[in-house]
Design a protein around this motif. Structure first.
Motif, PDB file in Angstrom:
ATOM      1  N   ALA A  58      34.493 -21.479  -6.202  1.00  0.00           N
ATOM      2  CA  ALA A  58      35.471 -22.461  -5.270  1.00  0.00           C
ATOM      3  C   ALA A  58      36.768 -22.336  -5.802  1.00  0.00           C
ATOM      4  CB  ALA A  58      34.737 -23.931  -5.032  1.00  0.00           C
ATOM      5  N   GLY A  59      37.025 -22.413  -7.043  1.00  0.00           N
ATOM      6  CA  GLY A  59      38.227 -22.150  -7.790  1.00  0.00           C
ATOM      7  C   GLY A  59      39.334 -20.870  -7.396  1.00  0.00           C
ATOM      8  N   ASP A  60      38.577 -19.956  -6.830  1.00  0.00           N
ATOM      9  CA  ASP A  60      39.456 -18.982  -6.473  1.00  0.00           C
ATOM     10  C   ASP A  60      39.926 -19.344  -5.034  1.00  0.00           C
ATOM     11  OD1 ASP A  60      38.137 -17.368  -8.080  1.00  0.00           O
ATOM     12  OD2 ASP A  60      36.686 -16.503  -6.827  1.00  0.00           O
ATOM     13  N   LEU A  61      39.812 -20.516  -4.394  1.00  0.00           N
ATOM     14  CA  LEU A  61      40.720 -20.699  -3.091  1.00  0.00           C
ATOM     15  C   LEU A  61      41.985 -21.452  -3.446  1.00  0.00           C
ATOM     16  CD1 LEU A  61      37.631 -22.090  -0.971  1.00  0.00           C
ATOM     17  CD2 LEU A  61      38.492 -19.728  -1.318  1.00  0.00           C
ATOM     18  N   ALA A  62      42.075 -21.902  -4.624  1.00  0.00           N
ATOM     19  CA  ALA A  62      43.274 -22.777  -5.074  1.00  0.00           C
ATOM     20  C   ALA A  62      44.299 -21.970  -4.624  1.00  0.00           C
ATOM     21  CB  ALA A  62      43.217 -23.127  -6.221  1.00  0.00           C
ATOM     22  N   SER A  63      44.551 -20.712  -4.836  1.00  0.00           N
ATOM     23  CA  SER A  63      45.588 -19.778  -4.765  1.00  0.00           C
ATOM     24  C   SER A  63      46.264 -19.731  -3.227  1.00  0.00           C
ATOM     25  CB  SER A  63      45.482 -18.458  -5.252  1.00  0.00           C
ATOM     26  OG  SER A  63      44.481 -17.906  -4.707  1.00  0.00           O
ATOM     27  N   ASN A  64      45.157 -20.198  -2.202  1.00  0.00           N
ATOM     28  CA  ASN A  64      45.508 -20.023  -0.860  1.00  0.00           C
ATOM     29  C   ASN A  64      45.413 -21.520  -0.204  1.00  0.00           C
ATOM     30  OD1 ASN A  64      45.219 -19.782   1.836  1.00  0.00           O
ATOM     31  ND2 ASN A  64      44.767 -17.612   1.582  1.00  0.00           N
ATOM     32  N   PRO A  65      46.804 -22.269   0.047  1.00  0.00           N
ATOM     33  CA  PRO A  65      46.566 -23.311   0.640  1.00  0.00           C
ATOM     34  C   PRO A  65      45.529 -23.555   1.875  1.00  0.00           C
ATOM     35  CG  PRO A  65      48.748 -22.951  -0.070  1.00  0.00           C
ATOM     36  CD  PRO A  65      47.919 -21.673  -0.200  1.00  0.00           C
ATOM     37  N   GLY A  66      45.358 -22.660   2.706  1.00  0.00           N
ATOM     38  CA  GLY A  66      45.014 -22.805   4.154  1.00  0.00           C
ATOM     39  C   GLY A  66      43.439 -22.819   3.575  1.00  0.00           C
ATOM     40  N   GLN A  67      42.910 -21.696   2.834  1.00  0.00           N
ATOM     41  CA  GLN A  67      41.461 -21.839   2.402  1.00  0.00           C
ATOM     42  C   GLN A  67      41.286 -23.168   1.543  1.00  0.00           C
ATOM     43  OE1 GLN A  67      41.635 -18.233  -0.074  1.00  0.00           O
ATOM     44  NE2 GLN A  67      40.664 -16.950   1.756  1.00  0.00           N
ATOM     45  N   GLN A  68      41.954 -23.597   0.653  1.00  0.00           N
ATOM     46  CA  GLN A  68      41.740 -24.749   0.037  1.00  0.00           C
ATOM     47  C   GLN A  68      41.592 -25.987   1.055  1.00  0.00           C
ATOM     48  OE1 GLN A  68      41.267 -24.655  -3.441  1.00  0.00           O
ATOM     49  NE2 GLN A  68      40.262 -26.906  -2.982  1.00  0.00           N
ATOM     50  N   LEU A  92      40.395 -20.001  11.635  1.00  0.00           N
ATOM     51  CA  LEU A  92      40.982 -18.987  12.679  1.00  0.00           C
ATOM     52  C   LEU A  92      42.042 -18.383  11.720  1.00  0.00           C
ATOM     53  CD1 LEU A  92      41.532 -21.128  15.726  1.00  0.00           C
ATOM     54  CD2 LEU A  92      39.988 -19.684  15.549  1.00  0.00           C
ATOM     55  N   ALA A  93      41.732 -17.101  11.429  1.00  0.00           N
ATOM     56  CA  ALA A  93      42.651 -16.410  10.653  1.00  0.00           C
ATOM     57  C   ALA A  93      42.384 -14.646  10.880  1.00  0.00           C
ATOM     58  CB  ALA A  93      42.476 -16.593   9.145  1.00  0.00           C
ATOM     59  N   GLY A  94      43.441 -13.914  10.450  1.00  0.00           N
ATOM     60  CA  GLY A  94      43.110 -12.585  10.785  1.00  0.00           C
ATOM     61  C   GLY A  94      42.065 -11.870   9.706  1.00  0.00           C
ATOM     62  N   PRO A  95      41.799 -10.492  10.156  1.00  0.00           N
ATOM     63  CA  PRO A  95      40.961  -9.666   9.364  1.00  0.00           C
ATOM     64  C   PRO A  95      41.289  -9.913   7.760  1.00  0.00           C
ATOM     65  CG  PRO A  95      41.999  -8.519  11.205  1.00  0.00           C
ATOM     66  CD  PRO A  95      42.610  -9.670  11.215  1.00  0.00           C
ATOM     67  N   GLY A  96      40.399  -9.717   7.059  1.00  0.00           N
ATOM     68  CA  GLY A  96      40.728  -9.776   5.525  1.00  0.00           C
ATOM     69  C   GLY A  96      41.241 -10.794   4.883  1.00  0.00           C
ATOM     70  N   SER A  97      41.486 -11.969   5.480  1.00  0.00           N
ATOM     71  CA  SER A  97      42.094 -13.269   5.251  1.00  0.00           C
ATOM     72  C   SER A  97      41.187 -14.035   4.128  1.00  0.00           C
ATOM     73  CB  SER A  97      42.865 -13.846   6.122  1.00  0.00           C
ATOM     74  OG  SER A  97      41.686 -14.455   7.220  1.00  0.00           O
ATOM     75  N   GLY A  98      39.920 -13.782   4.188  1.00  0.00           N
ATOM     76  CA  GLY A  98      39.307 -14.601   3.476  1.00  0.00           C
ATOM     77  C   GLY A  98      38.321 -15.783   3.998  1.00  0.00           C
ATOM     78  N   LYS A  99      38.204 -15.479   5.594  1.00  0.00           N
ATOM     79  CA  LYS A  99      37.555 -16.482   6.327  1.00  0.00           C
ATOM     80  C   LYS A  99      36.124 -16.457   5.827  1.00  0.00           C
ATOM     81  CE  LYS A  99      38.146 -14.212  10.156  1.00  0.00           C
ATOM     82  NZ  LYS A  99      39.166 -13.426   9.692  1.00  0.00           N
ATOM     83  N   THR A 100      35.380 -15.383   5.718  1.00  0.00           N
ATOM     84  CA  THR A 100      34.030 -15.678   5.459  1.00  0.00           C
ATOM     85  C   THR A 100      33.658 -16.303   4.182  1.00  0.00           C
ATOM     86  OG1 THR A 100      33.702 -13.595   6.950  1.00  0.00           O
ATOM     87  CG2 THR A 100      31.835 -14.421   5.160  1.00  0.00           C
ATOM     88  N   ALA A 109      40.740 -25.858   4.078  1.00  0.00           N
ATOM     89  CA  ALA A 109      39.520 -25.484   4.843  1.00  0.00           C
ATOM     90  C   ALA A 109      38.147 -25.942   4.215  1.00  0.00           C
ATOM     91  CB  ALA A 109      39.267 -24.189   5.475  1.00  0.00           C
ATOM     92  N   TYR A 110      38.339 -25.682   2.823  1.00  0.00           N
ATOM     93  CA  TYR A 110      37.161 -26.024   1.810  1.00  0.00           C
ATOM     94  C   TYR A 110      37.047 -27.436   1.687  1.00  0.00           C
ATOM     95  CZ  TYR A 110      34.391 -26.027  -2.472  1.00  0.00           C
ATOM     96  OH  TYR A 110      33.417 -26.518  -3.484  1.00  0.00           O
ATOM     97  N   ASP A 111      38.086 -28.169   1.574  1.00  0.00           N
ATOM     98  CA  ASP A 111      38.266 -29.596   1.203  1.00  0.00           C
ATOM     99  C   ASP A 111      38.031 -30.568   2.438  1.00  0.00           C
ATOM    100  OD1 ASP A 111      38.666 -29.079  -1.699  1.00  0.00           O
ATOM    101  OD2 ASP A 111      40.877 -29.195  -1.583  1.00  0.00           O
ATOM    102  N   SER A 112      38.260 -30.007   3.774  1.00  0.00           N
ATOM    103  CA  SER A 112      38.003 -30.855   4.789  1.00  0.00           C
ATOM    104  C   SER A 112      36.574 -31.421   5.052  1.00  0.00           C
ATOM    105  CB  SER A 112      38.326 -29.892   6.115  1.00  0.00           C
ATOM    106  OG  SER A 112      37.394 -29.046   6.285  1.00  0.00           O
ATOM    107  N   MET A 113      36.890 -32.577   5.600  1.00  0.00           N
ATOM    108  CA  MET A 113      35.485 -33.176   6.006  1.00  0.00           C
ATOM    109  C   MET A 113      35.082 -33.065   7.330  1.00  0.00           C
ATOM    110  SD  MET A 113      34.937 -34.415   2.984  1.00  0.00           S
ATOM    111  CE  MET A 113      33.583 -35.664   3.030  1.00  0.00           C
ATOM    112  N   GLY A 114      34.112 -32.855   7.730  1.00  0.00           N
ATOM    113  CA  GLY A 114      33.336 -32.973   9.171  1.00  0.00           C
ATOM    114  C   GLY A 114      33.401 -31.584   9.569  1.00  0.00           C
ATOM    115  N   HIS A 115      33.503 -31.262  10.607  1.00  0.00           N
ATOM    116  CA  HIS A 115      33.476 -29.971  11.479  1.00  0.00           C
ATOM    117  C   HIS A 115      34.705 -29.327  10.809  1.00  0.00           C
ATOM    118  CE1 HIS A 115      30.407 -31.414  13.875  1.00  0.00           C
ATOM    119  NE2 HIS A 115      31.146 -32.656  14.458  1.00  0.00           N
ATOM    120  N   CYS A 116      34.421 -27.853  10.949  1.00  0.00           N
ATOM    121  CA  CYS A 116      35.638 -26.781  10.411  1.00  0.00           C
ATOM    122  C   CYS A 116      35.555 -25.587  11.266  1.00  0.00           C
ATOM    123  CB  CYS A 116      35.204 -26.610   8.912  1.00  0.00           C
ATOM    124  SG  CYS A 116      36.395 -25.626   8.051  1.00  0.00           S
TER     125      CYS A 116
END
Length: 166
Positions: free
Chosen positions: A14-24, A36-44, A26-33
């Motif tokens: 999870a610490g790997d997400l800290a360098s990307n504000p969008g990923q962080q 939406l992002a382009g290929p290779g952006s780390g969605k999965t 999404a990870y920190d959000s509460m409830g439904h998530c």
């Protein structure tokens, strides 16, 4: 095996997400998530880590979680990545397609309440069975040898018994 009993291996990643504000976010959000992002952006990666956190920290029996996607390929990849984190299949976790979710969690348990003729056990038709059914339908509707009906009409076929012969 319940996911709660598994170690919190996801925290190391999870610490790997800290360098990307969008990923962080999404990870920190509460409830439904929805991510939406382009290929290779780390969605999965983001979804897998968020799902691992939700299952380990937030979801207690009898509650559950669903991770719904549009393709079997994506569902398999999500499952593979969760398994790499030490998370196995659990009865309170659904990872699959929109169609699979509707079939397993809506049609099967509640179809009989609406007097829908839901056969049991239900089986999803193979591609070959779907193609054969499409040919029989085309032969009946348009005559033998006529071009088949439009592509995709039976792509999500469900079969509970052998198709009628005729």
């Amino acid at each position: 095996m319940p996911l709660r009993s598994v170690s919190a291996a996801y925290l190391a990643h999870a610490g790997d997400l800290a360098s990307n504000p969008g990923q962080q976010a999404a990870y920190d959000s509460m409830g439904h998530c929805v991510v939406l992002a382009g290929p290779g952006s780390g969605k999965t990666k983001t979804l897998v880590l968020k799902l691992a956190r939700i299952m380990a920290e937030d979801v207690g029996a009898p509650r559950g979680a669903a991770c719904i996607t549009y393709s079997q390929e994506c569902a398999r990849e999500l499952t593979r990545r969760l398994e790499r984190l030490g998370l196995r299949e659990a009865p309170n976790l659904f990872i699959g397609t929109v169609h699979g979710f509707c079939l397993r969690h809506l049609l099967m348990p509640y179809g009989r309440l609406a007097d829908l003729p839901v056969p049991f056990p239900l089986a999803v038709a193979t591609q070959r069975q779907a193609d054969q059914a499409m040919k029989r339908i085309g032969d009946r509707l348009f005559g033998v040898g006529h071009p088949p009906p439009p592509h995709g009409c039976l792509r999500h076929s469900v079969s509970g018994r052998s198709p009628p012969q005729g």
